[in-house]
Design a protein around this motif. Structure first.
Motif: not given
Ligand SMILES: Cc1ncc(COP(=O)(O)O)c(C=O)c1O
Length: 411
Positions: A131-132, A140-141, A149-152, A165-168
């Motif tokens: 992103x940077x 895209x995943x 295990x992080x929230x995303x 999970x915004x922007x996934x």
């Protein structure tokens, strides 16, 4: 099936009070299969012993980190030597520079390295860097892929809010059309595509990458300016002595590593290309233990042993002979199986066994026969395995198939 031993049982009872759910995460109590010990007393080479003294040949390798065998003497010596100097210091030890240079030398696409502790640190940092580097938001995943295990990306989104999970956006592994569709849905906003070297989702037959899919991802990234991120956390060093897509000739911009790179010591790495160097220098990426030297010394020793002893080729050879043996054993018993994935990271399932009940029976019977395998996750071959281990493994697998045939005949 052997019952859980008395010491393990007592520890479980205490853990149920002192720990949430009596041990949590991927080793949580509720996910142990019948006959599987919860607690480990010690480990050496290709074996480990549970707290009740039972010995197992280890084909799970602590979910991947153990690649040379438990407590490999050369790794332990390197760690002891480093530890006698400094581990967690006010600044990094020289080992950090040595290791960065070593990894950049081994992994084709890499021009620099950053270090962290867990695979989740590395995959999450890759997203931030993408992103940077692009000034865009969307990543895209592959649907169902595990990246930590992080929230995303946690597969059990308890406590996760939509903003995490915004922007996934999601695509299907090996399906370029679905990638194109996800890209079209976020025009000019795709920062990166994260992908695993093969589809190793737990609980499903594994899928090797279609080379055209891997090349297509690279081309789409080149055409749109997005970054290609290879999540090599699980596969790293078990497919190639280098990046896992090097045999396919596909170079990512960033790769995430952990698990096997330090033979069980806590270490993760992000490796990147020149294009991402400037933002990698700008992002505030750190942790109290990220610069600790023991794990870096362990990694240098692990890489030295693997390279000197041709560890990757040896694991591939053992894995190939094991797979052939498993398939021949199943055929001799008239049992249908699917064995998928890389030969160094095999996954076994029984057709129609949707609730994995037969897989549980199989894993429990294997444990009885002294072989530790997981019923719903890929297994891991280590370089410590020898011919005698192959015989033991195949004999335990034979007992596992007997148990499955008996249960199937009753149903
Ligand atoms: C492909 C992949 N990515 C990331 C992770 C997360 O690694 P860690 O558990 O060290 O945070 C894992 C862990 O199993 C993994 O298999």
């Amino acid at each position: 099936m052997a019952p859980v031993g008395p010491v393990d049982g007592e520890l479980r009872r205490r853990a149920a009070v002192a720990l949430p759910a009596g041990v949590y995460g991927h080793v949580k109590a509720g996910e142990r299969w019948p006959g599987s010990p919860q607690f480990v007393a010690r480990a050496a080479g290709s074996r480990f012993w549970d707290v009740d003294g039972r010995e197992y040949l280890d084909l799970l390798c602590s979910w991947g980190p153990i690649i040379l065998g438990h407590r490999h003497p050369e790794v332990e010596e390197a760690v002891a030597a480093q530890h006698a100097l400094v581990d967690c210091g006010n600044g990094p030890a020289p080992a950090m520079v040595d290791l960065a240079e070593r990894l950049v030398g081994i992994v084709d696409h890499a021009d620099w390295a950053m270090f962290a502790k867990n695979g989740s640190d590395a995959t999450t940092l890759c997203l931030t860097l993408a992103r940077a580097a692009t000034g865009r938001k969307t990543i895209l995943v592959a649907a169902g892929a595990y990246h930590g295990a992080p929230p995303w990306c946690t597969p059990e989104p308890v406590g996760v809010v939509p903003g995490d999970r915004a922007h996934l956006s999601y695509y299907r592994y090996n399906d370029l059309e679905s990638v194109r569709a996800a890209m079209a849905a976020a025009p000019d906003d795709v920062a990166g595509i994260i992908v695993s070297p093969f589809r190793h989702d737990a609980g499903f037959d594994q899928e090797l990458p279609d080379p055209a899919f891997a090349r297509g991802l690279r081309e789409l990234c080149d055409a749109t300016g997005a970054l290609l991120i290879l999540d090599d956390v699980r596969c790293g060093l078990r497919i190639a002595f280098g990046g896992s897509w090097e045999p396919l000739g596909v170079a990512p911009d960033l790769s995430a590593w952990s698990k096997a790179i330090a033979n069980g010591y806590p270490l993760a790495a992000v490796l990147g290309s020149e294009r991402v160097r400037a933002v990698a220098a700008a992002v505030f990426a750190t942790g109290s233990f990220w610069f600790a030297a023991d794990a870096m010394a362990a990694s240098l020793a692990t890489l030295a042993v693997l390279e000197r002893e041709g560890g990757v080729a040896a694991m591939r050879d053992w894995g190939r002979r094991f797979r052939d043996g498993v398939e021949a054993t199943a055929a001799a018993k008239g049992l249908e199986i699917n064995m998928t994935g890389e030969v160094t990271m095999p996954y076994l399932s029984f057709p129609g066994d949707e609730d994995r009940a037969l897989a549980d029976v199989f894993a429990a019977a294997c444990a009885d026969g002294g072989l530790f395998v997981h019923p719903r996750h890929n297994w891991f071959v280590s370089a410590a395995l020898d011919d005698a281990d192959l015989d033991l493994a195949l004999s335990a697998v034979g007992a596992g198939f007997e148990a499955v045939a008996t249960v199937s005949a009753r149903a």
